[in-house]
Design a protein around this motif. Structure first.
Motif, PDB file in Angstrom:
ATOM      1  N   SER A 124      31.319  -4.511   1.973  1.00 25.45           N
ATOM      2  CA  SER A 124      30.145  -3.968   1.296  1.00 25.45           C
ATOM      3  C   SER A 124      28.884  -4.344   2.066  1.00 25.45           C
ATOM      4  O   SER A 124      28.886  -5.253   2.911  1.00 25.45           O
ATOM      5  CB  SER A 124      30.057  -4.491  -0.142  1.00 25.45           C
ATOM      6  OG  SER A 124      29.902  -5.902  -0.155  1.00 25.45           O
TER       7      SER A 124
ATOM      8  N   ASP B 159      16.486  -2.720  -4.427  1.00 23.56           N
ATOM      9  CA  ASP B 159      17.823  -3.218  -4.110  1.00 23.56           C
ATOM     10  C   ASP B 159      18.742  -2.036  -3.790  1.00 23.56           C
ATOM     11  O   ASP B 159      18.636  -0.959  -4.404  1.00 23.56           O
ATOM     12  CB  ASP B 159      18.408  -4.003  -5.292  1.00 23.56           C
ATOM     13  CG  ASP B 159      17.668  -5.293  -5.527  1.00 23.56           C
ATOM     14  OD1 ASP B 159      17.949  -6.275  -4.824  1.00 23.56           O
ATOM     15  OD2 ASP B 159      16.784  -5.304  -6.414  1.00 23.56           O
ATOM     16  N   TYR B 160      19.644  -2.269  -2.854  1.00 24.40           N
ATOM     17  CA  TYR B 160      20.613  -1.231  -2.478  1.00 24.40           C
ATOM     18  C   TYR B 160      21.924  -1.911  -2.132  1.00 24.40           C
ATOM     19  O   TYR B 160      21.949  -2.952  -1.467  1.00 24.40           O
ATOM     20  CB  TYR B 160      20.106  -0.438  -1.272  1.00 24.40           C
ATOM     21  CG  TYR B 160      21.110   0.548  -0.738  1.00 24.40           C
ATOM     22  CD1 TYR B 160      21.288   1.796  -1.354  1.00 24.40           C
ATOM     23  CD2 TYR B 160      21.899   0.240   0.375  1.00 24.40           C
ATOM     24  CE1 TYR B 160      22.212   2.692  -0.866  1.00 24.40           C
ATOM     25  CE2 TYR B 160      22.830   1.133   0.858  1.00 24.40           C
ATOM     26  CZ  TYR B 160      22.985   2.368   0.237  1.00 24.40           C
ATOM     27  OH  TYR B 160      23.907   3.261   0.711  1.00 24.40           O
ATOM     28  N   SER B 161      23.025  -1.305  -2.609  1.00 22.56           N
ATOM     29  CA  SER B 161      24.345  -1.818  -2.237  1.00 22.56           C
ATOM     30  C   SER B 161      25.299  -0.653  -2.035  1.00 22.56           C
ATOM     31  O   SER B 161      25.194   0.376  -2.718  1.00 22.56           O
ATOM     32  CB  SER B 161      24.884  -2.776  -3.310  1.00 22.56           C
ATOM     33  OG  SER B 161      25.101  -2.085  -4.520  1.00 22.56           O
ATOM     34  N   GLN B 162      26.207  -0.843  -1.083  1.00 22.95           N
ATOM     35  CA  GLN B 162      27.178   0.208  -0.760  1.00 22.95           C
ATOM     36  C   GLN B 162      28.504  -0.463  -0.468  1.00 22.95           C
ATOM     37  O   GLN B 162      28.589  -1.378   0.365  1.00 22.95           O
ATOM     38  CB  GLN B 162      26.708   1.011   0.457  1.00 22.95           C
ATOM     39  CG  GLN B 162      27.736   1.999   0.991  1.00 22.95           C
ATOM     40  CD  GLN B 162      27.993   3.144   0.008  1.00 22.95           C
ATOM     41  OE1 GLN B 162      27.079   3.869  -0.346  1.00 22.95           O
ATOM     42  NE2 GLN B 162      29.229   3.296  -0.426  1.00 22.95           N
TER      43      GLN B 162
ATOM     44  N   ASP C 184      36.361  -0.173  -3.302  1.00 22.62           N
ATOM     45  CA  ASP C 184      35.253   0.178  -4.183  1.00 22.62           C
ATOM     46  C   ASP C 184      34.177   0.863  -3.359  1.00 22.62           C
ATOM     47  O   ASP C 184      33.528   0.230  -2.520  1.00 22.62           O
ATOM     48  CB  ASP C 184      34.708  -1.091  -4.834  1.00 22.62           C
ATOM     49  CG  ASP C 184      33.580  -0.775  -5.823  1.00 22.62           C
ATOM     50  OD1 ASP C 184      33.300   0.418  -6.025  1.00 22.62           O
ATOM     51  OD2 ASP C 184      32.995  -1.744  -6.356  1.00 22.62           O
TER      52      ASP C 184
ATOM     53  N   ASP D  92      31.497   2.329  -4.551  1.00 18.08           N
ATOM     54  CA  ASP D  92      30.301   2.497  -5.369  1.00 18.08           C
ATOM     55  C   ASP D  92      29.032   2.302  -4.551  1.00 18.08           C
ATOM     56  O   ASP D  92      28.973   1.444  -3.653  1.00 18.08           O
ATOM     57  CB  ASP D  92      30.307   1.496  -6.523  1.00 18.08           C
ATOM     58  CG  ASP D  92      31.312   1.900  -7.595  1.00 18.08           C
ATOM     59  OD1 ASP D  92      31.813   3.023  -7.524  1.00 18.08           O
ATOM     60  OD2 ASP D  92      31.591   1.055  -8.480  1.00 18.08           O
ATOM     61  N   GLU D  93      28.032   3.072  -4.872  1.00 20.00           N
ATOM     62  CA  GLU D  93      26.703   2.948  -4.275  1.00 20.00           C
ATOM     63  C   GLU D  93      25.712   2.674  -5.401  1.00 20.00           C
ATOM     64  O   GLU D  93      25.752   3.290  -6.455  1.00 20.00           O
ATOM     65  CB  GLU D  93      26.309   4.227  -3.532  1.00 20.00           C
ATOM     66  CG  GLU D  93      24.940   4.145  -2.866  1.00 20.00           C
ATOM     67  CD  GLU D  93      24.532   5.452  -2.208  1.00 20.00           C
ATOM     68  OE1 GLU D  93      23.837   5.401  -1.194  1.00 20.00           O
ATOM     69  OE2 GLU D  93      24.927   6.528  -2.725  1.00 20.00           O
ATOM     70  N   SER D  94      24.830   1.709  -5.149  1.00 19.22           N
ATOM     71  CA  SER D  94      23.878   1.332  -6.191  1.00 19.22           C
ATOM     72  C   SER D  94      22.480   1.244  -5.589  1.00 19.22           C
ATOM     73  O   SER D  94      22.288   0.656  -4.518  1.00 19.22           O
ATOM     74  CB  SER D  94      24.271  -0.016  -6.807  1.00 19.22           C
ATOM     75  OG  SER D  94      23.289  -0.461  -7.704  1.00 19.22           O
ATOM     76  N   LYS D  95      21.511   1.818  -6.308  1.00 15.43           N
ATOM     77  CA  LYS D  95      20.103   1.750  -5.907  1.00 15.43           C
ATOM     78  C   LYS D  95      19.289   1.361  -7.134  1.00 15.43           C
ATOM     79  O   LYS D  95      19.556   1.814  -8.232  1.00 15.43           O
ATOM     80  CB  LYS D  95      19.608   3.095  -5.388  1.00 15.43           C
ATOM     81  CG  LYS D  95      20.368   3.635  -4.191  1.00 15.43           C
ATOM     82  CD  LYS D  95      19.845   5.007  -3.819  1.00 15.43           C
ATOM     83  CE  LYS D  95      20.652   5.609  -2.670  1.00 15.43           C
ATOM     84  NZ  LYS D  95      20.183   6.989  -2.324  1.00 15.43           N
ATOM     85  N   SER D  96      18.273   0.504  -6.880  1.00 13.70           N
ATOM     86  CA  SER D  96      17.419   0.130  -8.008  1.00 13.70           C
ATOM     87  C   SER D  96      16.017  -0.211  -7.512  1.00 13.70           C
ATOM     88  O   SER D  96      15.830  -0.678  -6.388  1.00 13.70           O
ATOM     89  CB  SER D  96      17.996  -1.068  -8.766  1.00 13.70           C
ATOM     90  OG  SER D  96      17.990  -2.226  -7.957  1.00 13.70           O
TER      91      SER D  96
END
Length: 418
Positions: free
Chosen positions: A86, A274-277, A282, A284-288
């Motif tokens: 990740s 924040d960003y996660s990939q 898994d 999942d990609e997340s941005k906030s």
């Protein structure tokens, strides 16, 4: 041609200091080898890295993460294993000023460390310069003692001859022998002083312990010019002294600490992204995007007390700096007065030495012609030794006080460079 090349090769093996060690070379050696100087330089490099740490808060942080999992179970699913990769990123986009205060304070502390390092180096260089001159002083005093011994030996020889031919009383030999014995003691004491000061100089400049120091090259005769006024000297010193510059930079940095403490005791806010990939099982990609506002509604008064404490500490540092400036003015004035007085003493010692030498020559000539006594020669010799000693002391007192004035006014010292 082969002979010439061989000769050049042999010359290249001659030590750098074969012709003697100058003051500049001794200072350069200290800059390279003195442990306290090296530590001062490293302290400054560490302070520079603190600025890098503070500046990094303005940039995003990116963190790849790899995970390998081995699972063993007695259940239905049995054993299992998987890998996970990740990528996470975080960036504090805006804040209420804490990062800016921290960065500005770190920069001021870097400047304080730079000037503090410079002040430490200058203090050590001044110690090296003083020790270099003390070795030369001791060697000159040894030369005076050896000349005194040679004169005492000559006087004993003349007195013995006069007693043998009946031109002087036998008791005068006792005075001549006592003078020679005292001269031997003075010579031995002067030799010990030379060895002691050489050992101290070797340690300060980092000279190899098992190697002897080369002969020290005496400085050029001082050129005594009209000095600036005392007030001009003090003004230059207050402006140029690195210890005062370090104190000013520390004071500026402390002011940012006060602002930072006050900020923490009041309304605080920040905007971050924040960003996660995920790239393994898994995806999942997340941005906030987060905007956070905080206010210490009640903490028993702790944060406000810390802010007040920081402010009082800043005021105390201001008072200490003002006293440091007053102390520096006093130090400069004292060094200036000593230096100007040493100039006059050096001039007077030149005249005294010339008169004592002429007096001794006249007394010795009178004794050799049978017209003078051993008492007259002894008195003249004592006056000459005193004048020679005073001349040596005056010369090196002047040279050291000149360097001390440079030290306390921030003027460049030998070996300091830029």
């Amino acid at each position: 041609m082969r002979t010439l090349l061989t000769l050049l090769a042999l010359l290249s093996l001659v030590p750098v200091h074969a012709q003697g060690l100058t003051l500049e070379e001794a200072a350069d050696q200290a800059m390279k080898s003195n442990g306290r100087i090296q530590a001062a330089k490293l302290d400054y490099e560490a302070a520079r890295l603190d600025v890098t740490v503070a500046a990094a808060a303005f940039f995003p942080s990116v963190t790849p993460r790899y995970t390998h999992v081995e699972q063993r179970s007695n259940g239905v699913n049995g054993d299992d294993s998987f890998d996970d990769l990740s990528l996470g990123a975080n960036w504090l986009l805006l804040d209420s000023g804490q990062r800016a205060y921290a960065l500005a304070g770190a920069k001021d502390l870097r400047e304080a460390a730079k000037y503090g390092s410079k002040d430490t180096i200058r203090q050590i260089l001044f110690s090296v310069i003083t020790q270099f001159h003390e070795v030369l002083r001791a060697q000159e005093l040894l030369r005076v003692a050896e000349a005194q011994l040679a004169r005492a030996d000559q006087t004993l020889s003349v007195t013995t001859t006069q007693v043998e031919v009946g031109d002087a009383a036998k008791k005068e030999i006792l005075q001549a022998e006592a003078d020679k014995a005292n001269a031997v003691v003075s010579s031995l004491s002067a030799t010990n002083a030379v060895n002691t000061f050489k050992a101290a100089l070797k340690a300060s400049i980092g000279w190899p312990a098992k190697e002897d120091l080369p002969d020290l090259v005496p400085p050029e005769p001082p050129t005594i010019s009209e000095p600036p006024t005392l007030e001009e000297t003090i003004d230059e010193g207050i402006k140029n002294r690195p210890d005062l510059a370090a104190a000013r930079s520390q004071l500026h940095a402390q002011r940012y600490s006060v602002l930072l403490a006050k900020q923490r005791a009041g309304l605080d806010w920040e905007l971050s992204a924040d960003y996660s990939q995920g790239f393994g099982w898994d995806h999942d990609e997340s941005k906030s995007l987060q905007f956070v506002v905080t206010y210490p509604l009640f903490d028993g008064g702790a944060l406000r007390a810390l802010a007040k404490e920081a402010e009082l500490g800043y005021e105390a540092s201001q008072a200490l700096y003002e006293q440091q400036v007053r102390d520096a003015r006093s130090e400069i004035e004292s060094a200036y007065l000593v230096w100007t007085q040493d100039r006059r003493i050096l001039d007077a010692s030149d005249l005294a030495l010339k008169a004592a030498q002429e007096n001794f020559n006249a007394a010795s000539e009178s004794q050799s012609l049978g017209a003078g006594t051993i008492i007259e020669v002894t008195a003249a010799q004592l006056a000459l030794v005193t004048a020679e000693t005073n001349r040596v002391q005056a010369l090196y007192d002047y040279l050291i006080s000149e360097m001390e004035l440079k030290l306390v006014t921030g003027a460049p010292l030998p070996g300091e460079g830029e």
